[in-house]
Design an enzyme around this catalytic site. Structure first.
Site, short mmCIF file in Angstrom:
data_model
loop_
_atom_site.label_atom_id
_atom_site.label_comp_id
_atom_site.label_asym_id
_atom_site.label_seq_id
_atom_site.Cartn_x
_atom_site.Cartn_y
_atom_site.Cartn_z
N LEU A 167 0.84 -1.20 0.00
CA LEU A 167 0.00 0.00 0.00
C LEU A 167 0.88 1.25 0.00
O LEU A 167 1.79 1.37 0.81
CB LEU A 167 -0.92 0.00 1.22
CG LEU A 167 -1.86 -1.21 1.32
CD1 LEU A 167 -2.67 -1.15 2.60
CD2 LEU A 167 -2.77 -1.30 0.11
N GLU A 168 0.55 2.19 -0.87
CA GLU A 168 1.34 3.40 -1.01
C GLU A 168 0.47 4.62 -0.74
O GLU A 168 -0.50 4.55 0.01
CB GLU A 168 2.02 3.41 -2.38
CG GLU A 168 2.97 2.21 -2.55
CD GLU A 168 3.72 2.20 -3.88
OE1 GLU A 168 3.68 3.21 -4.61
OE2 GLU A 168 4.36 1.18 -4.17
#
Length: 358
Positions: A155-156
Site C-alpha cells: 500500500l502506497e
C-alpha cells in the site's frame, strides 16, 4: 507448523464464511504445494519479483513463462472492490484457467506465489469492522480460487496509510485472522522507505506509518522488502546526509536499520529490529522500472555480501555478519524480461551460488 482446533475452525468459518483447514490437512498437502495458503519454506537466500497484471509497456507475461530464477512471484495487483472487498481479476492475456494451472505448477516446483494489495494506484478499503470482515472473506476466496501461497502488502500514497488511520489497525487484525485460517500463510510487505526508516526523521503523516503495521505482524511476517526507489536517498543514523539511492551504503544502511533497529524521531521510542531472515533488499530491475534508485547488479551483490559476511562493504557496515539475510526483491519480472534479464541473471545466480555453497 501450527495447527487449528476444530472449534477455532468453526469460529473462523462463522466470522468469515470462508473455508478452514486443520493442521493435519495442511501437512498432508504441503509436499506437493497444492493446499492454498500453505507455502513452502523460503530458500535461505531468495529472489523475489513482481509480475504485472497489466501492460505498462512491457507486455503481460504468463506466469508459466516466468523462468526458474525466481523463488517468490508476487502477482500485482488485487483490485479494491469497495467496502473491504477485494478481487483478483487476471488480465485477459493471463487467461484465468491457465493462470490457476500455472500457479499450481510453480508451487509444485517449490516456488511461492502471492497476491499483492496496493501498488502506486492501488488501495484497500478498511475503515470499519464490516470492511475488515469483507476483506478477510474475499481474500480467502482469492487464496482458495487461485491456489495461492499468501499475500503481499504494498500500500502506497493513495491507500491512506498514515499514523492513526483505521486501515492500519484493521489490516493487522485482518492478516492475523487470515493467518489463523491458513497457519502457513506467506505474508510479505513492500512499503516505500519513508513509511519505515522514515520514522527516524519524523513520526507523523506517512513518516514511519508502516512501523505499527510491522510491529503488529512480527509473528506473521515472512519477509519485509522496503522499496529503495522513487524516494531519493535514505536518511539514516550512519551519516549526516542521506545515503545515495542505488549505493551499496544505502542498501546496507537500510537493511541494518531494519535488523538492528533505530530510534524514533521525537523521542517516541525505538523500532526493534527484525530477524535477518525476515529482511530483503527492494530495488528496481533496470533503468525503466522506476524513477530513481537503480543499482548495478555488481553493487547489489556487494551489498548482499556485506550484509551476510561483512566483506565488500563501503562506508556503512553491519554490526556483525547476518548470514541468514534473506535476499533481494525487484520491481519487476516484466521489466527484467523486457531488459534482457539484466537483473535476474547476475543477482539470481549470485544468490543461488551462495545458498548452495554455505
Amino acid at each position: 507448523m501450527k495447527s487449528i482446533s476444530l472449534l477455532a475452525c468453526l469460529l473462523v468459518l462463522a466470522a468469515t464464511t470462508a473455508g478452514c483447514r486443520t493442521g493435519q490437512q495442511g501437512a498432508a498437502g504441503a509436499g506437493a504445494g497444492s493446499v492454498p495458503g500453505h507455502s513452502h519454506p523460503l530458500p535461505r537466500h531468495a529472489l523475489v519479483g513482481y509480475l504485472h497484471n497489466f501492460d505498462n509497456g512491457t507486455g503481460v507475461l504468463p506466469l508459466g513463462d516466468v523462468d526458474d530464477s525466481w523463488d517468490v512471484i508476487v502477482l500485482a495487483f488485487a483490485d479494491d472492490m469497495g467496502e473491504g472487498r477485494i478481487a483478483f481479476n487476471p488480465a485477459p492475456e493471463l487467461e484465468r484457467t491457465r493462470l490457476i494451472a500455472d500457479i499450481a505448477a510453480k508451487r509444485a516446483q517449490g516456488r511461492i506465489v502471492a497476491l499483492s494489495f496496493g501498488g502506486e494506484l492501488g488501495s484497500v478499503t478498511l475503515q470499519s469492522q464490516r470492511d475488515e470482515d469483507n476483506f478477510v472473506r474475499t481474500t480467502a476466496e482469492a487464496i482458495d480460487t487461485f491456489g495461492l501461497d499468501g499475500i503481499d502488502i504494498d500500500l502506497e500514497k493513495v491507500a491512506g496509510v498514515v499514523h492513526g488511520a483505521p486501515v492500519v489497525r484493521h489490516l493487522v487484525s485482518a492478516v492475523k485472522r487470515l493467518h489463523a485460517m491458513y497457519p502457513n500463510l506467506y505474508v510479505s510487505m513492500a512499503p516505500e522507505h519513508p513509511y519505515v526508516q522514515g520514522g527516524w526523521v519524523a513520526m507523523e503523516g506517512i513518516w514511519g506509518a508502516y512501523l505499527p503495521l510491522i510491529d503488529g505482524l512480527r509473528d506473521e511476517l515472512d519477509l519485509l522488502h522496503v522499496q529503495l526507489y522513487n524516494n531519493g536517498g535514505l536518511p539514516s543514523p550512519y551519516a549526516p546526509d542521506p545515503l545515495p539511492g542505488g549505493s551499496v551504503d544505502m542498501m546496507v544502511g537500510s537493511a541494518r536499520m531494519l535488523i538492528e533497529g533505530f530510534e524514533l524521531a521525537g523521542g517516541q521510542g525505538r523500532f526493534a529490529g527484525l530477524r535477518p531472515d525476515q529482511v530483503a533488499l527492494g530495488l528496481p530491475s533496470g533503468p525503466l522500472a522506476a524513477g530513481n534508485g537503480q543499482a548495478t547488479p555488481a553493487d547489489i551483490n556487494r551489498a548482499f555480501d556485506c550484509l551476510t559476511t561483512a566483506t565488500a562493504c563501503d562506508t556503512v557496515t553491519p554490526a556483525r555478519p547476518y548470514p541468514d539475510f534473506r535476499g533481494v526483491m525487484t520491481w519487476s519480472i516484466n521489466w527484467d524480461v523486457a531488459d534482457g534479464r539484466v537483473f535476474s541473471d547476475p543477482v539470481g545466480t549470485h544468490l543461488r551460488q551462495i545458498r548452495t555453497a554455505r
